[in-house]
Design an enzyme around this catalytic site. Structure first.
Site, PDB file in Angstrom:
ATOM      1  N   LYS A  13      62.326 -12.343  19.415  1.00 37.86           N
ATOM      2  CA  LYS A  13      62.999 -11.035  19.395  1.00 37.86           C
ATOM      3  C   LYS A  13      63.790 -10.956  18.116  1.00 37.86           C
ATOM      4  O   LYS A  13      64.217 -11.997  17.714  1.00 37.86           O
ATOM      5  CB  LYS A  13      63.901 -10.674  20.574  1.00 37.86           C
ATOM      6  CG  LYS A  13      65.097 -11.595  21.026  1.00 37.86           C
ATOM      7  CD  LYS A  13      66.348 -11.293  20.063  1.00 37.86           C
ATOM      8  CE  LYS A  13      67.518 -12.292  20.472  1.00 37.86           C
ATOM      9  NZ  LYS A  13      68.808 -12.346  19.602  1.00 37.86           N
ATOM     10  N   PRO A  96      61.510 -21.327  16.023  1.00 36.39           N
ATOM     11  CA  PRO A  96      62.723 -22.305  15.753  1.00 36.39           C
ATOM     12  C   PRO A  96      63.991 -22.215  16.644  1.00 36.39           C
ATOM     13  O   PRO A  96      64.126 -21.144  17.322  1.00 36.39           O
ATOM     14  CB  PRO A  96      63.141 -21.574  14.386  1.00 36.39           C
ATOM     15  CG  PRO A  96      62.486 -20.430  14.435  1.00 36.39           C
ATOM     16  CD  PRO A  96      61.370 -20.360  15.223  1.00 36.39           C
ATOM     17  N   GLY A  99      68.237 -19.781  16.315  1.00 35.44           N
ATOM     18  CA  GLY A  99      68.019 -18.997  15.147  1.00 35.44           C
ATOM     19  C   GLY A  99      68.235 -17.783  15.366  1.00 35.44           C
ATOM     20  O   GLY A  99      68.174 -16.769  14.599  1.00 35.44           O
ATOM     21  N   GLY A 102      65.818 -15.908  20.008  1.00 39.50           N
ATOM     22  CA  GLY A 102      65.929 -15.758  21.630  1.00 39.50           C
ATOM     23  C   GLY A 102      64.798 -16.789  22.111  1.00 39.50           C
ATOM     24  O   GLY A 102      64.313 -16.576  23.228  1.00 39.50           O
ATOM     25  N   SER A 106      63.336 -16.560  25.958  1.00 34.44           N
ATOM     26  CA  SER A 106      62.144 -15.891  26.203  1.00 34.44           C
ATOM     27  C   SER A 106      61.357 -17.015  27.034  1.00 34.44           C
ATOM     28  O   SER A 106      60.707 -16.612  28.014  1.00 34.44           O
ATOM     29  CB  SER A 106      61.472 -15.692  24.999  1.00 34.44           C
ATOM     30  OG  SER A 106      60.237 -15.164  24.901  1.00 34.44           O
ATOM     31  N   ASP A 138      70.545 -12.680  27.000  1.00 32.96           N
ATOM     32  CA  ASP A 138      69.047 -12.233  26.224  1.00 32.96           C
ATOM     33  C   ASP A 138      68.065 -12.246  27.042  1.00 32.96           C
ATOM     34  O   ASP A 138      66.823 -11.508  26.856  1.00 32.96           O
ATOM     35  CB  ASP A 138      68.883 -12.878  25.141  1.00 32.96           C
ATOM     36  CG  ASP A 138      69.902 -12.476  24.030  1.00 32.96           C
ATOM     37  OD1 ASP A 138      70.655 -11.342  24.119  1.00 32.96           O
ATOM     38  OD2 ASP A 138      69.854 -13.304  22.886  1.00 32.96           O
TER      39      ASP A 138
HETATM   40  C1  LIG Z   1      74.732 -12.195  20.710  1.00 35.10           C
HETATM   41  C2  LIG Z   1      73.243 -12.667  20.847  1.00 35.10           C
HETATM   42  C3  LIG Z   1      72.387 -11.416  20.626  1.00 35.10           C
HETATM   43  O1  LIG Z   1      71.072 -11.366  20.931  1.00 35.10           O
HETATM   44  O2  LIG Z   1      72.975 -13.776  20.035  1.00 35.10           O
HETATM   45  P1  LIG Z   1      71.557 -14.750  19.819  1.00 35.10           P
HETATM   46  O3  LIG Z   1      72.023 -15.982  20.741  1.00 35.10           O
HETATM   47  O4  LIG Z   1      70.665 -14.174  20.273  1.00 35.10           O
HETATM   48  O5  LIG Z   1      71.994 -15.223  18.420  1.00 35.10           O
HETATM   49  C4  LIG Z   1      73.097 -12.975  22.411  1.00 35.10           C
HETATM   50  O6  LIG Z   1      73.375 -11.887  23.329  1.00 35.10           O
HETATM   51  C5  LIG Z   1      73.814 -14.069  22.980  1.00 35.10           C
HETATM   52  O7  LIG Z   1      73.288 -14.330  24.006  1.00 35.10           O
HETATM   53  P2  LIG Z   1      72.915 -15.832  24.645  1.00 35.10           P
HETATM   54  O8  LIG Z   1      72.504 -16.694  23.634  1.00 35.10           O
HETATM   55  O9  LIG Z   1      72.160 -15.828  26.040  1.00 35.10           O
HETATM   56  O10 LIG Z   1      74.600 -16.525  24.716  1.00 35.10           O
HETATM   57  P3  LIG Z   1      75.086 -17.172  25.967  1.00 35.10           P
HETATM   58  O11 LIG Z   1      74.675 -18.359  26.010  1.00 35.10           O
HETATM   59  O12 LIG Z   1      75.505 -16.282  27.284  1.00 35.10           O
HETATM   60  O13 LIG Z   1      76.550 -17.219  25.166  1.00 35.10           O
HETATM   61  C6  LIG Z   1      77.208 -18.489  24.399  1.00 35.10           C
HETATM   62  C7  LIG Z   1      78.478 -18.208  24.098  1.00 35.10           C
HETATM   63  O14 LIG Z   1      78.757 -16.980  23.126  1.00 35.10           O
HETATM   64  C8  LIG Z   1      79.716 -16.356  23.400  1.00 35.10           C
HETATM   65  N1  LIG Z   1      79.439 -14.758  23.856  1.00 35.10           N
HETATM   66  C9  LIG Z   1      78.167 -14.628  24.114  1.00 35.10           C
HETATM   67  C10 LIG Z   1      77.630 -13.309  24.259  1.00 35.10           C
HETATM   68  C11 LIG Z   1      78.522 -12.462  24.099  1.00 35.10           C
HETATM   69  N2  LIG Z   1      78.037 -11.027  24.473  1.00 35.10           N
HETATM   70  N3  LIG Z   1      79.740 -12.446  23.814  1.00 35.10           N
HETATM   71  C12 LIG Z   1      80.273 -13.694  23.976  1.00 35.10           C
HETATM   72  O15 LIG Z   1      81.373 -13.922  23.647  1.00 35.10           O
HETATM   73  C13 LIG Z   1      80.618 -16.938  24.848  1.00 35.10           C
HETATM   74  O16 LIG Z   1      81.440 -17.653  24.233  1.00 35.10           O
HETATM   75  C14 LIG Z   1      79.280 -17.813  25.301  1.00 35.10           C
HETATM   76  O17 LIG Z   1      80.021 -18.900  25.869  1.00 35.10           O
HETATM   77  N1  LIG Z   2      63.337 -23.865  26.409  1.00 37.25           N
HETATM   78  C1  LIG Z   2      64.120 -23.790  25.516  1.00 37.25           C
HETATM   79  N2  LIG Z   2      63.711 -23.535  24.287  1.00 37.25           N
HETATM   80  C2  LIG Z   2      64.723 -23.332  23.340  1.00 37.25           C
HETATM   81  N3  LIG Z   2      66.163 -23.713  23.619  1.00 37.25           N
HETATM   82  C3  LIG Z   2      66.422 -24.212  24.852  1.00 37.25           C
HETATM   83  C4  LIG Z   2      65.438 -24.212  25.750  1.00 37.25           C
HETATM   84  N4  LIG Z   2      66.073 -24.527  27.129  1.00 37.25           N
HETATM   85  C5  LIG Z   2      67.458 -24.933  26.592  1.00 37.25           C
HETATM   86  N5  LIG Z   2      67.610 -24.593  25.188  1.00 37.25           N
HETATM   87  C6  LIG Z   2      68.967 -24.656  24.592  1.00 37.25           C
HETATM   88  O1  LIG Z   2      69.298 -23.125  24.134  1.00 37.25           O
HETATM   89  C7  LIG Z   2      69.599 -23.176  22.869  1.00 37.25           C
HETATM   90  C8  LIG Z   2      69.578 -21.772  22.096  1.00 37.25           C
HETATM   91  O2  LIG Z   2      68.217 -21.746  21.986  1.00 37.25           O
HETATM   92  P1  LIG Z   2      67.575 -20.566  21.321  1.00 37.25           P
HETATM   93  O3  LIG Z   2      67.224 -19.414  22.326  1.00 37.25           O
HETATM   94  O4  LIG Z   2      66.174 -21.005  20.604  1.00 37.25           O
HETATM   95  O5  LIG Z   2      68.410 -19.899  20.274  1.00 37.25           O
HETATM   96  P2  LIG Z   2      69.245 -18.481  20.271  1.00 37.25           P
HETATM   97  O6  LIG Z   2      69.846 -17.928  21.536  1.00 37.25           O
HETATM   98  O7  LIG Z   2      69.903 -18.662  19.098  1.00 37.25           O
HETATM   99  O8  LIG Z   2      67.942 -17.524  19.820  1.00 37.25           O
HETATM  100  C9  LIG Z   2      69.059 -24.373  22.251  1.00 37.25           C
HETATM  101  O9  LIG Z   2      69.726 -24.964  21.106  1.00 37.25           O
HETATM  102  C10 LIG Z   2      68.877 -25.299  23.285  1.00 37.25           C
HETATM  103  O10 LIG Z   2      69.939 -26.294  23.320  1.00 37.25           O
END
Ligand SMILES: C[C@@](CO)(OP(=O)(O)O)[C@H](O)COP(=O)(O)OP(=O)(O)OC[C@H]1O[C@@H](n2ccc(N)nc2=O)[C@H](O)[C@@H]1O
Ligand SMILES: Nc1ncnc2c1ncn2[C@@H]1O[C@H](COP(=O)(O)OP(=O)(O)O)[C@@H](O)[C@H]1O
Length: 283
Positions: A13, A96, A99, A102, A106, A138
């Site tokens: 995404k 990747p 990055g 997601g 996903s 996500d």
């Molecule tokens: C901000 C987004 C946008 O798509 O970033 P990306 O991860 O895709 O870069 C996402 O919602 C990220 O979602 P996800 O990657 O599932 O985050 P989580 O593992 O739930 O959260 C990791 C950490 O980021 C912080 N966090 C995350 C999401 C949010 N809305 N507020 C936060 O403050 C929290 O400290 C949490 O412990």
């Molecule tokens: N099946 C998986 N694919 C990718 N990352 C995973 C998976 N399961 C656990 N992880 C953990 O989730 C972290 C974030 O992964 P990813 O979804 O690729 O990044 P982002 O949330 O930045 O898009 C990775 O660094 C890894 O530690």
């Protein structure tokens, strides 16, 4: 792999925009973001096991078997439904990691939908999205499979249909920690909620971008280079940056021009995810 294997994509995404409205009592941030899928995906294969075991046969560096979101998703589904079946899973990792596109979320969503089908659980999309949210903010949008305007921490989804251009996605070779960006004191946390839907053009900034650019010169450099050809932006908390082009040929040309210093890929934006297109063709 045996012949009765179900193979499904787990697409990436982009966050076309991302505004941070505030911080909740639990530390999580309230967002407004626009999700669109890319036709660029990991590939997961599932084969039924009768012994109840969940086995992922493809290791990812630095992610232990039980921490992999694929295994976590399968276990949550078993716990919720009491299903006594098992599964062998193979993952072809294309996206990747870390990055902001997601891949992990996903993979989890594809596991939920794939096993709901393979194990014939009959859970609704609402039930799968709720289960998905417990795995990551996500995951629900990947479960639903439609481009969406998201509120809350990403769980309140309104389907939208933005244009579907071709994108160049650059992948700076740095790992950006989402938690680290969200805890930065300099992060903008007071964006005003948007009143207009769909999101008006010119409102497509990512509030995480200034903090990520400051901390990671590699990301700033990728944005600078891509900005020479089109408006470039960060997705999620990075590290990936993207820019839109009207067709594949132009996107390919720009990626080729940047190839000497940049790693990346070209993919089409899509409002219906590859996963849902594939599942529809199976039903
Ligand atoms: C901000 C987004 C946008 O798509 O970033 P990306 O991860 O895709 O870069 C996402 O919602 C990220 O979602 P996800 O990657 O599932 O985050 P989580 O593992 O739930 O959260 C990791 C950490 O980021 C912080 N966090 C995350 C999401 C949010 N809305 N507020 C936060 O403050 C929290 O400290 C949490 O412990
Ligand atoms: N099946 C998986 N694919 C990718 N990352 C995973 C998976 N399961 C656990 N992880 C953990 O989730 C972290 C974030 O992964 P990813 O979804 O690729 O990044 P982002 O949330 O930045 O898009 C990775 O660094 C890894 O530690």
């Amino acid at each position: 792999m045996n012949t009765a294997t179900l193979t499904l994509p787990a697409p990436a995404k982009l966050n076309l925009m991302l505004h941070i409205l505030g911080r909740r009592a639990d530390g999580y941030h309230e967002l407004e973001t626009l999700f669109q899928f890319l036709d660029h995906a990991d590939e997961l294969s599932f084969a039924l096991r009768e012994d109840g075991e969940v086995r992922l046969h493809s290791e990812i560096d630095n992610v232990p078997h039980e921490s992999n979101l694929i295994v976590k998703a399968a276990r949550k589904l078993k716990a919720l439904t009491g299903c006594d079946k098992g599964v062998d899973i193979w993952l072809k990792k294309i996206l990747p990691m870390g990055g902001g596109i997601g891949g992990g979320s996903s993979d989890a969503a594809t596991t939920l939908l794939g096993l709901n089908y393979l194990w014939q659980l009959g859970l609704s999309e609402d039930q799968l999205a709720e289960l998905g949210l417990s795995l990551g903010a996500d995951v629900p949008v990947f479960v639903r499979g439609h481009a969406a305007f998201a509120e809350g921490v990403g769980e309140k989804l309104t389907p939208v249909d933005p244009e579907e251009p071709w994108y160049v996605v650059l992948v700076p070779q740095v790992f950006v920690s989402t938690a680290e960006i969200f805890s930065d004191p300099q992060l903008t946390r007071d964006s005003l909620p948007l009143k207009m839907r769909p999101v008006p053009k010119g409102n497509s900034r990512n509030d995480c971008q200034p903090v990520v650019e400051q901390r990671y010169p590699e990301v700033r450099n990728s944005l600078y280079l891509l900005n020479k050809y089109t408006e470039a932006r960060l997705t999620g908390t990075g590290s990936c940056v993207f820019g839109a082009f009207p067709n594949k040929a132009e996107a390919d040309k720009v990626l080729a021009l940047l190839a000497e210093t940049q790693t990346g890929f070209v993919a089409k934006g899509s409002n219906i995810s590859m996963l849902h297109r594939k599942l529809q063709s199976l039903l």
